[in-house]
Design an enzyme around this catalytic site. Sequence first.
Site, PDB file in Angstrom:
ATOM      1  N   ASP A  37       0.854  -1.181   0.000  1.00 15.60           N
ATOM      2  CA  ASP A  37       0.000   0.000   0.000  1.00 15.60           C
ATOM      3  C   ASP A  37       0.893   1.235   0.000  1.00 15.60           C
ATOM      4  O   ASP A  37       1.880   1.297   0.729  1.00 15.60           O
ATOM      5  CB  ASP A  37      -0.905  -0.011   1.234  1.00 15.60           C
ATOM      6  CG  ASP A  37      -1.794   1.216   1.289  1.00 15.60           C
ATOM      7  OD1 ASP A  37      -2.530   1.451   0.315  1.00 15.60           O
ATOM      8  OD2 ASP A  37      -1.756   1.939   2.296  1.00 15.60           O
ATOM      9  N   GLU A  61      -1.395  -1.546  -5.855  1.00 19.91           N
ATOM     10  CA  GLU A  61      -2.614  -0.856  -6.224  1.00 19.91           C
ATOM     11  C   GLU A  61      -2.376  -0.169  -7.566  1.00 19.91           C
ATOM     12  O   GLU A  61      -1.332   0.421  -7.783  1.00 19.91           O
ATOM     13  CB  GLU A  61      -2.904   0.204  -5.167  1.00 19.91           C
ATOM     14  CG  GLU A  61      -4.323   0.258  -4.747  1.00 19.91           C
ATOM     15  CD  GLU A  61      -4.516   1.311  -3.672  1.00 19.91           C
ATOM     16  OE1 GLU A  61      -5.638   1.792  -3.539  1.00 19.91           O
ATOM     17  OE2 GLU A  61      -3.543   1.655  -2.982  1.00 19.91           O
ATOM     18  N   CYS A 100     -12.641  -4.585   6.290  1.00 15.07           N
ATOM     19  CA  CYS A 100     -11.957  -5.333   7.345  1.00 15.07           C
ATOM     20  C   CYS A 100     -11.282  -6.553   6.719  1.00 15.07           C
ATOM     21  O   CYS A 100     -11.936  -7.370   6.085  1.00 15.07           O
ATOM     22  CB  CYS A 100     -12.939  -5.765   8.425  1.00 15.07           C
ATOM     23  SG  CYS A 100     -12.201  -6.887   9.622  1.00 15.07           S
ATOM     24  N   CYS A 153     -12.817  -9.947   8.698  1.00 15.46           N
ATOM     25  CA  CYS A 153     -14.148 -10.500   8.473  1.00 15.46           C
ATOM     26  C   CYS A 153     -14.783 -10.050   7.157  1.00 15.46           C
ATOM     27  O   CYS A 153     -15.813 -10.579   6.754  1.00 15.46           O
ATOM     28  CB  CYS A 153     -15.072 -10.132   9.637  1.00 15.46           C
ATOM     29  SG  CYS A 153     -15.519  -8.390   9.637  1.00 15.46           S
ATOM     30  N   CYS A 158     -12.962  -2.881  14.046  1.00 17.14           N
ATOM     31  CA  CYS A 158     -14.123  -3.421  13.341  1.00 17.14           C
ATOM     32  C   CYS A 158     -15.080  -4.013  14.368  1.00 17.14           C
ATOM     33  O   CYS A 158     -14.632  -4.499  15.418  1.00 17.14           O
ATOM     34  CB  CYS A 158     -13.640  -4.486  12.370  1.00 17.14           C
ATOM     35  SG  CYS A 158     -14.966  -5.304  11.476  1.00 17.14           S
ATOM     36  N   CYS A 213     -16.209  -6.790  14.439  1.00 15.84           N
ATOM     37  CA  CYS A 213     -15.804  -8.173  14.686  1.00 15.84           C
ATOM     38  C   CYS A 213     -14.718  -8.253  15.750  1.00 15.84           C
ATOM     39  O   CYS A 213     -14.339  -9.351  16.177  1.00 15.84           O
ATOM     40  CB  CYS A 213     -15.321  -8.852  13.403  1.00 15.84           C
ATOM     41  SG  CYS A 213     -13.644  -8.392  12.912  1.00 15.84           S
ATOM     42  N   ASP A 229      -3.073   1.386   7.249  1.00 12.07           N
ATOM     43  CA  ASP A 229      -2.258   1.044   6.078  1.00 12.07           C
ATOM     44  C   ASP A 229      -1.991  -0.465   5.959  1.00 12.07           C
ATOM     45  O   ASP A 229      -2.003  -1.012   4.858  1.00 12.07           O
ATOM     46  CB  ASP A 229      -0.927   1.807   6.120  1.00 12.07           C
ATOM     47  CG  ASP A 229      -1.140   3.311   6.026  1.00 12.07           C
ATOM     48  OD1 ASP A 229      -2.189   3.730   5.497  1.00 12.07           O
ATOM     49  OD2 ASP A 229      -0.270   4.073   6.495  1.00 12.07           O
TER      50      ASP A 229
HETATM   51 ZN   LIG Z   1     -14.053  -7.215  10.942  1.00 15.04          ZN
END
Ligand SMILES: [Zn+2]
Length: 401
Positions: free
Chosen positions: A187, A271, A324, A327, A343, A345, A352
């Site tokens: 990234d 990217e 995320c 998940c 997140c 989760c 990054d």
């Molecule tokens: Zn998550």
Amino acid sequence: MTGAVKRAFKFRFYPTDAQAAQLSRTFGCVRLVYNMALQARTEAWTLRRERINYNATSALLTAWKKTDDLAFLNEVSSVPLQQALRHLQTAFTNFWAKRAKYPRFKSRKRSRRSAEYTTSAFRWRDGTLTLAKMTEPLDVVWSRPLPQGCTPSTVTVSQDPAGRWFVSLLCDDTITPTPACGAVGIDAGLDSLLTLSTGEKIANPRHERADSKRLARAQRDLARKQKGSANRAKARIKLARIHARITDRRHDHLHKLTTRLVRETQTIVIEDLAVRNMVKNHRLARAISDAAWRQLRTMLEYKTAWHGRTLIAVDRWFPSTRLCSTCGALAQPMPLGVREWTCPCGAVHDRDVNAARNILAAGLAVTACGDDVRPQRGTSRTGQSSARQEHPRATKGIPVL
Ligand SMILES: [Zn+2]
């Protein structure tokens, strides 16, 4: 895939006054011939719907040299002038293939000052290099050895805006492939230069922050000087020197980094940032990091080809930051200042590193599907487009090491 490759080696040199004058004249003639041929091709097309090819421009050049006004073209080696016509041909080929915009005139101030010599226009003997129309060899600083038994096939002489002279030697070299495994996602950021999916952060080169400040000050100084004044000319050179220092250090840094990545890893996912959109951003830090990103990509393109690795570019519109990587839930858009987020989760993400992991996953999805998309974009099932590059465009970057 591997074995024989063309590789360019670039060195500084210090011309004598006579050599500098001869080269400056050559640069001027190269630019003039390029511009005149471009004009002839453009006129032929717009006025007569006629396509002029390389051979026709070559015949034009011969005719120009016979006129009184352009007889001075005979004072420089004819090879760089022919090469200029070849470069123009390549520019048109790229334009017709929709890879580039319509060729533009070379400007006295902004265009790169360079001249290309093929084997008939230089002498390479006992490690010394003498160009056509010169009596003495160039005083080259051999900062690193050339590969054993290397004979250059093309020599390019250039002068950068800071006034430094360079010579680049294109040689045949061989690369011995080494095995590697694993995959890494990369990234690009502003705070750290790059973040890897392994969690490693690669900082900007040392001194860059200080140099950037100096660069900004030099730019302000230049803007205040009166147009056409001697002080303005001085300020311009000063600015160019700082620029050169920043880009040199970047270049070095990126070479070491890409060499390590390519040695260690079989698959590299980046990217696919659209270059054209990036250049529109005028903020300094941004402009520098964009330039670095383009360089990184070019280096990865040829080095992965050399070593038989795979380079995959995933689309920039892919929401890599806020997806995320644990998940797969999509978080709300977040401002640039947010460096870390949690997140629902339970996963805590460094912005990054999370982005790099998502880029890696998207890239691996491409290989798993056998989605062999050419460098132009395609859209895969998930709606994100990707491009797998195992054979990067040959026109791009004869690498400079
Ligand atoms: Zn998550």
